[in-house]
Scaffold this motif. Structure first.
Motif, PDB file in Angstrom:
ATOM      1  N   ASP A  56       0.832  -1.208   0.000  1.00  0.00           N
ATOM      2  CA  ASP A  56       0.000   0.000   0.000  1.00  0.00           C
ATOM      3  C   ASP A  56       0.868   1.259   0.000  1.00  0.00           C
ATOM      4  O   ASP A  56       0.572   2.227  -0.719  1.00  0.00           O
ATOM      5  N   ALA A  57       1.927   1.261   0.797  1.00  0.00           N
ATOM      6  CA  ALA A  57       2.835   2.414   0.838  1.00  0.00           C
ATOM      7  C   ALA A  57       3.537   2.602  -0.506  1.00  0.00           C
ATOM      8  O   ALA A  57       3.701   3.731  -0.978  1.00  0.00           O
ATOM      9  N   LEU A  58       3.920   1.495  -1.132  1.00  0.00           N
ATOM     10  CA  LEU A  58       4.563   1.564  -2.442  1.00  0.00           C
ATOM     11  C   LEU A  58       3.618   2.146  -3.483  1.00  0.00           C
ATOM     12  O   LEU A  58       4.007   3.025  -4.266  1.00  0.00           O
ATOM     13  N   LEU A  59       2.384   1.687  -3.487  1.00  0.00           N
ATOM     14  CA  LEU A  59       1.407   2.197  -4.454  1.00  0.00           C
ATOM     15  C   LEU A  59       1.145   3.678  -4.246  1.00  0.00           C
ATOM     16  O   LEU A  59       1.046   4.444  -5.214  1.00  0.00           O
ATOM     17  N   GLU A  60       1.044   4.090  -2.996  1.00  0.00           N
ATOM     18  CA  GLU A  60       0.826   5.510  -2.693  1.00  0.00           C
ATOM     19  C   GLU A  60       2.022   6.343  -3.174  1.00  0.00           C
ATOM     20  O   GLU A  60       1.838   7.399  -3.783  1.00  0.00           O
ATOM     21  N   TYR A  61       3.216   5.870  -2.899  1.00  0.00           N
ATOM     22  CA  TYR A  61       4.429   6.578  -3.329  1.00  0.00           C
ATOM     23  C   TYR A  61       4.498   6.667  -4.857  1.00  0.00           C
ATOM     24  O   TYR A  61       4.764   7.728  -5.415  1.00  0.00           O
ATOM     25  N   TYR A  62       4.244   5.546  -5.525  1.00  0.00           N
ATOM     26  CA  TYR A  62       4.343   5.523  -6.986  1.00  0.00           C
ATOM     27  C   TYR A  62       3.300   6.436  -7.620  1.00  0.00           C
ATOM     28  O   TYR A  62       3.592   7.122  -8.600  1.00  0.00           O
ATOM     29  N   GLU A  63       2.089   6.438  -7.073  1.00  0.00           N
ATOM     30  CA  GLU A  63       1.037   7.287  -7.629  1.00  0.00           C
ATOM     31  C   GLU A  63       1.370   8.770  -7.503  1.00  0.00           C
ATOM     32  O   GLU A  63       1.028   9.559  -8.377  1.00  0.00           O
ATOM     33  N   ILE A  73       9.269   9.891 -19.418  1.00  0.00           N
ATOM     34  CA  ILE A  73       9.230   8.542 -19.991  1.00  0.00           C
ATOM     35  C   ILE A  73       7.858   8.344 -20.635  1.00  0.00           C
ATOM     36  O   ILE A  73       6.857   8.911 -20.172  1.00  0.00           O
ATOM     37  N   ARG A  74       7.802   7.519 -21.670  1.00  0.00           N
ATOM     38  CA  ARG A  74       6.526   7.275 -22.343  1.00  0.00           C
ATOM     39  C   ARG A  74       5.471   6.824 -21.347  1.00  0.00           C
ATOM     40  O   ARG A  74       5.725   5.997 -20.473  1.00  0.00           O
ATOM     41  N   ARG A  75       4.292   7.366 -21.510  1.00  0.00           N
ATOM     42  CA  ARG A  75       3.195   7.083 -20.582  1.00  0.00           C
ATOM     43  C   ARG A  75       2.850   5.596 -20.537  1.00  0.00           C
ATOM     44  O   ARG A  75       2.541   5.062 -19.473  1.00  0.00           O
ATOM     45  N   GLU A  76       2.908   4.904 -21.683  1.00  0.00           N
ATOM     46  CA  GLU A  76       2.572   3.482 -21.716  1.00  0.00           C
ATOM     47  C   GLU A  76       3.520   2.673 -20.836  1.00  0.00           C
ATOM     48  O   GLU A  76       3.105   1.726 -20.165  1.00  0.00           O
ATOM     49  N   THR A  77       4.789   3.044 -20.840  1.00  0.00           N
ATOM     50  CA  THR A  77       5.777   2.330 -20.038  1.00  0.00           C
ATOM     51  C   THR A  77       5.519   2.532 -18.548  1.00  0.00           C
ATOM     52  O   THR A  77       5.551   1.582 -17.763  1.00  0.00           O
ATOM     53  N   VAL A  78       5.239   3.761 -18.168  1.00  0.00           N
ATOM     54  CA  VAL A  78       4.978   4.074 -16.765  1.00  0.00           C
ATOM     55  C   VAL A  78       3.674   3.426 -16.309  1.00  0.00           C
ATOM     56  O   VAL A  78       3.593   2.884 -15.197  1.00  0.00           O
ATOM     57  N   THR A  79       2.678   3.424 -17.164  1.00  0.00           N
ATOM     58  CA  THR A  79       1.387   2.831 -16.816  1.00  0.00           C
ATOM     59  C   THR A  79       1.486   1.311 -16.687  1.00  0.00           C
ATOM     60  O   THR A  79       0.869   0.724 -15.791  1.00  0.00           O
ATOM     61  N   SER A  80       2.262   0.669 -17.552  1.00  0.00           N
ATOM     62  CA  SER A  80       2.399  -0.790 -17.439  1.00  0.00           C
ATOM     63  C   SER A  80       3.096  -1.170 -16.138  1.00  0.00           C
ATOM     64  O   SER A  80       2.743  -2.177 -15.513  1.00  0.00           O
ATOM     65  N   ALA A  81       4.058  -0.373 -15.711  1.00  0.00           N
ATOM     66  CA  ALA A  81       4.691  -0.621 -14.410  1.00  0.00           C
ATOM     67  C   ALA A  81       3.684  -0.416 -13.280  1.00  0.00           C
ATOM     68  O   ALA A  81       3.662  -1.177 -12.307  1.00  0.00           O
ATOM     69  N   SER A 108       9.779  -5.509 -10.744  1.00  0.00           N
ATOM     70  CA  SER A 108      11.154  -5.032 -10.626  1.00  0.00           C
ATOM     71  C   SER A 108      11.811  -4.924 -11.998  1.00  0.00           C
ATOM     72  O   SER A 108      12.510  -3.939 -12.286  1.00  0.00           O
ATOM     73  N   GLU A 109      11.575  -5.896 -12.848  1.00  0.00           N
ATOM     74  CA  GLU A 109      12.123  -5.840 -14.208  1.00  0.00           C
ATOM     75  C   GLU A 109      11.520  -4.690 -15.007  1.00  0.00           C
ATOM     76  O   GLU A 109      12.220  -4.041 -15.787  1.00  0.00           O
ATOM     77  N   GLN A 110      10.240  -4.426 -14.815  1.00  0.00           N
ATOM     78  CA  GLN A 110       9.619  -3.307 -15.528  1.00  0.00           C
ATOM     79  C   GLN A 110      10.173  -1.967 -15.049  1.00  0.00           C
ATOM     80  O   GLN A 110      10.407  -1.068 -15.857  1.00  0.00           O
ATOM     81  N   ILE A 111      10.395  -1.835 -13.765  1.00  0.00           N
ATOM     82  CA  ILE A 111      10.985  -0.604 -13.237  1.00  0.00           C
ATOM     83  C   ILE A 111      12.407  -0.445 -13.761  1.00  0.00           C
ATOM     84  O   ILE A 111      12.818   0.651 -14.167  1.00  0.00           O
ATOM     85  N   HIS A 112      13.143  -1.543 -13.785  1.00  0.00           N
ATOM     86  CA  HIS A 112      14.512  -1.506 -14.311  1.00  0.00           C
ATOM     87  C   HIS A 112      14.510  -1.137 -15.799  1.00  0.00           C
ATOM     88  O   HIS A 112      15.338  -0.338 -16.246  1.00  0.00           O
ATOM     89  N   ALA A 113      13.597  -1.700 -16.568  1.00  0.00           N
ATOM     90  CA  ALA A 113      13.499  -1.379 -17.998  1.00  0.00           C
ATOM     91  C   ALA A 113      13.115   0.082 -18.202  1.00  0.00           C
ATOM     92  O   ALA A 113      13.643   0.751 -19.095  1.00  0.00           O
TER      93      ALA A 113
END
Length: 122
Positions: A56-63, A73-81, A108-113
């Protein structure tokens, strides 16, 4: 002489924007990676309630940082993560622990990509 000053100013402004974007994206991606590691550790210790709170904390931070990432960064990439991160909460229990680990690795791989895509452009 005035044109040279304006050109130097524009060059310095572009360099400052580039440096600020590097710092911001690096800080966000490293923080998300660290939080994913914390979720994995909590799940390894079979502390699923703590893992759920960390998700929950991670989702809040990411949002709160998603708009910043979408600026660079392209919106599609950020949204897929974001979609991968939102899927973690469904697996934070003892019955689906292997699925949680798999989803953590995928996120983790998506964030790294995403980080790699940004740094390869800038």
């Amino acid at each position: 002489m005035r044109r040279i000053r304006i050109a130097i100013f524009i060059l310095l402004l572009a360099a400052a924007l580039s440096a600020a974007s590097h710092f911001a994206v690096f800080r966000v991606t490293q923080s998300v990676q660290a939080q994913l590691s914390g979720i994995r550790e909590a799940a390894d210790a079979q502390n699923y309630e703590n893992a759920a709170h960390q998700i929950d904390a991670l989702l809040e931070y990411y949002e709160t940082r998603q708009h910043l990432l979408e600026f660079f960064i392209r919106r599609e990439t950020v949204t897929s993560a974001s979609v991968s991160l939102h899927g973690l909460s469904a697996y934070a229990n003892g019955e689906t622990i292997q699925d949680l680990f798999s989803e953590i690795d995928k996120a983790s791989e998506q964030i790294h990509a995403m980080e790699h895509l940004f740094f390869s452009i800038f």
